[in-house]
Design a protein around this motif. Structure first.
Motif, PDB file in Angstrom:
ATOM      1  N   UNK A 144       0.806  -1.230   0.000  1.00 21.11           N
ATOM      2  CA  UNK A 144       0.000   0.000   0.000  1.00 21.11           C
ATOM      3  C   UNK A 144       0.833   1.271   0.000  1.00 21.11           C
ATOM      4  N   UNK A 145       1.997   1.254   0.698  1.00 15.56           N
ATOM      5  CA  UNK A 145       2.817   2.457   0.728  1.00 15.56           C
ATOM      6  C   UNK A 145       3.486   2.731  -0.611  1.00 15.56           C
ATOM      7  N   UNK A 146       3.570   1.720  -1.473  1.00 14.23           N
ATOM      8  CA  UNK A 146       4.140   1.937  -2.807  1.00 14.23           C
ATOM      9  C   UNK A 146       3.283   2.876  -3.649  1.00 14.23           C
ATOM     10  N   UNK A 147       2.016   3.023  -3.296  1.00 10.89           N
ATOM     11  CA  UNK A 147       1.123   3.869  -4.085  1.00 10.89           C
ATOM     12  C   UNK A 147       1.472   5.348  -3.976  1.00 10.89           C
ATOM     13  N   UNK A 148       2.321   5.707  -3.016  1.00 13.20           N
ATOM     14  CA  UNK A 148       2.789   7.093  -2.943  1.00 13.20           C
ATOM     15  C   UNK A 148       3.507   7.484  -4.227  1.00 13.20           C
ATOM     16  N   UNK A 149       4.169   6.515  -4.863  1.00 16.03           N
ATOM     17  CA  UNK A 149       4.877   6.814  -6.107  1.00 16.03           C
ATOM     18  C   UNK A 149       3.909   7.075  -7.252  1.00 16.03           C
ATOM     19  N   UNK A 150       2.815   6.321  -7.300  1.00 15.55           N
ATOM     20  CA  UNK A 150       1.798   6.579  -8.322  1.00 15.55           C
ATOM     21  C   UNK A 150       1.171   7.953  -8.117  1.00 15.55           C
ATOM     22  N   UNK A 151       0.910   8.290  -6.858  1.00 10.86           N
ATOM     23  CA  UNK A 151       0.370   9.616  -6.545  1.00 10.86           C
ATOM     24  C   UNK A 151       1.343  10.697  -7.001  1.00 10.86           C
ATOM     25  N   UNK A 159      -2.212  17.878 -11.359  1.00 11.52           N
ATOM     26  CA  UNK A 159      -3.543  17.312 -11.124  1.00 11.52           C
ATOM     27  C   UNK A 159      -3.581  16.700  -9.732  1.00 11.52           C
ATOM     28  N   UNK A 160      -4.497  17.175  -8.909  1.00 12.32           N
ATOM     29  CA  UNK A 160      -4.658  16.631  -7.565  1.00 12.32           C
ATOM     30  C   UNK A 160      -6.013  15.953  -7.397  1.00 12.32           C
ATOM     31  N   UNK A 161      -6.619  15.588  -8.510  1.00  9.59           N
ATOM     32  CA  UNK A 161      -7.909  14.888  -8.484  1.00  9.59           C
ATOM     33  C   UNK A 161      -7.627  13.393  -8.664  1.00  9.59           C
ATOM     34  N   UNK A 162      -7.202  12.775  -7.578  1.00  4.96           N
ATOM     35  CA  UNK A 162      -6.691  11.407  -7.611  1.00  4.96           C
ATOM     36  C   UNK A 162      -7.455  10.542  -6.629  1.00  4.96           C
ATOM     37  N   UNK A 163      -7.793   9.333  -7.068  1.00  5.24           N
ATOM     38  CA  UNK A 163      -8.414   8.319  -6.217  1.00  5.24           C
ATOM     39  C   UNK A 163      -7.531   7.073  -6.272  1.00  5.24           C
ATOM     40  N   UNK A 164      -7.385   6.408  -5.135  1.00  2.64           N
ATOM     41  CA  UNK A 164      -6.627   5.165  -5.080  1.00  2.64           C
ATOM     42  C   UNK A 164      -7.573   4.018  -4.757  1.00  2.64           C
ATOM     43  N   UNK A 165      -7.414   2.912  -5.470  1.00  2.00           N
ATOM     44  CA  UNK A 165      -8.316   1.775  -5.287  1.00  2.00           C
ATOM     45  C   UNK A 165      -7.541   0.514  -4.937  1.00  2.00           C
ATOM     46  N   UNK A 166      -7.959  -0.111  -3.856  1.00  2.77           N
ATOM     47  CA  UNK A 166      -7.397  -1.386  -3.409  1.00  2.77           C
ATOM     48  C   UNK A 166      -8.166  -2.537  -4.035  1.00  2.77           C
ATOM     49  N   UNK A 182      -4.185  -1.715   4.580  1.00  2.57           N
ATOM     50  CA  UNK A 182      -3.869  -0.924   3.392  1.00  2.57           C
ATOM     51  C   UNK A 182      -4.739   0.324   3.283  1.00  2.57           C
ATOM     52  N   UNK A 183      -5.952   0.270   3.813  1.00  3.00           N
ATOM     53  CA  UNK A 183      -6.866   1.410   3.649  1.00  3.00           C
ATOM     54  C   UNK A 183      -6.395   2.646   4.420  1.00  3.00           C
ATOM     55  N   UNK A 188      -3.531   7.915   4.165  1.00  2.72           N
ATOM     56  CA  UNK A 188      -2.533   8.853   4.677  1.00  2.72           C
ATOM     57  C   UNK A 188      -1.908   9.692   3.563  1.00  2.72           C
ATOM     58  N   UNK A 189      -2.113   9.282   2.310  1.00  7.71           N
ATOM     59  CA  UNK A 189      -1.641  10.072   1.170  1.00  7.71           C
ATOM     60  C   UNK A 189      -2.422  11.374   1.046  1.00  7.71           C
ATOM     61  N   UNK A 190      -3.591  11.430   1.688  1.00 12.16           N
ATOM     62  CA  UNK A 190      -4.434  12.615   1.586  1.00 12.16           C
ATOM     63  C   UNK A 190      -5.461  12.529   0.480  1.00 12.16           C
TER      64      UNK A 190
END
Length: 274
Positions: A144-151, A159-166, A182-183, A188-190
């Motif tokens: 889950x913390x790897x998604x910081x790189x995608x963000x 663009x700050x209109x981002x959604x993350x999906x597990x 993971x949620x 915590x990415x905001x």
């Protein structure tokens, strides 16, 4: 605090109530897609939960070369435009190459990065540059913390209109497991976090030439995920999952959706109570 994102009349994030992303896995034809969208809208209006309609015009990551992939981009976007205009609901679909991004952005309200492509920098950046809401599905191979790189890749465009999906993580062969930690980690990415409840019970490649699934566990995982204070739930639904042309084993029946949504709304109201 997780930021709030507006998608038409639908709002996700902040401390907003749970919203739903739902629809058939793939666009099988125009009539079935419109019928599914109309039923979903009726159900969501009755339960009072915001809806974004989801259906893929092309499933490029099917198990077998003979698997049904959809109606194609041009026809699929035409059908999604019809859903959007006739029912006045936001629509979501996924892209698989940079060439698809601009045509998709002309129709879609949310552009989805498939889990298998979440590390494809050029694709993530191209989607984010459209200014549309970007839904990045977490790869089955990522923490889950790897998604910081995608963000970070999406944010690099402004663009700050981002959604993350597990959607679960690989657990041995032909199996996925959902780590409930993971949620909050991804929140915590905001950015808002969604749980893909139906793909998480998929058994990838579990039937040899296609994926299997265990839809009987969707309700249990959904209730657990909503209790972690997520922002949205993602479900693939079908009027007859056993006859679906894609992801039938892990899709839920439209007739069963309303009762489940009522339960999830009740849990969501408790955990988000001020």
């Amino acid at each position: 605090m997780v930021r709030e994102i507006s998608i038409g009349d639908v709002k996700i994030g902040g401390n907003r109530p749970l919203m739903l992303i739902a629809g058939p896995c793939v666009i099988e034809n125009e009539l079935a897609t419109l019928r599914a969208a109309e039923r979903l809208m009726t159900i969501c209006n009755a339960v009072d939960i915001p809806l974004i309609f989801k259906a893929s015009y092309d499933k490029a990551n099917r198990t077998s070369v003979t698997s049904f992939r959809g109606v194609g981009m041009k026809e699929g976007l035409r059908i999604l435009e019809k859903v959007k205009s006739s029912l006045e609901i936001p629509v979501l679909s996924d892209v698989h190459s940079i060439e698809q991004v601009q045509p998709a952005a002309e129709v879609l309200d949310v552009i989805q990065i498939p889990a298998f492509l979440c590390r494809q920098t050029d694709l993530v950046v191209a989607v984010a540059k459209t200014g549309k809401v970007v839904n990045v599905k977490k790869g089955q191979f990522l923490a889950p913390w790897d998604m910081e790189n995608a963000v970070g890749k999406a944010e690099s465009t402004g663009n700050e209109r981002i959604i993350l999906t597990e959607r679960g993580v690989s657990f041995g062969y032909n199996n996925l497991v959902v780590d409930m930690r993971s949620f909050p980690i991804m929140r915590n990415s905001g950015f808002p976090v969604v749980f893909d409840a139906t793909h998480s019970v998929q058994l990838p490649g579990g039937q040899g030439g296609s994926s299997g699934g265990q839809r009987e566990f969707v309700e249990y995982l959904s209730r657990a995920a909503v209790a972690t204070c997520i922002d949205g739930i993602f479900m693939e639904v079908h009027e007859n999952p056993d006859k679906a042309l894609c992801d039938g084993p892990n899709s839920i029946k439209l007739d069963d959706l309303a009762d489940l949504l009522k339960q999830l709304k009740s849990i969501d109201a408790i955990v988000k109570k001020p």
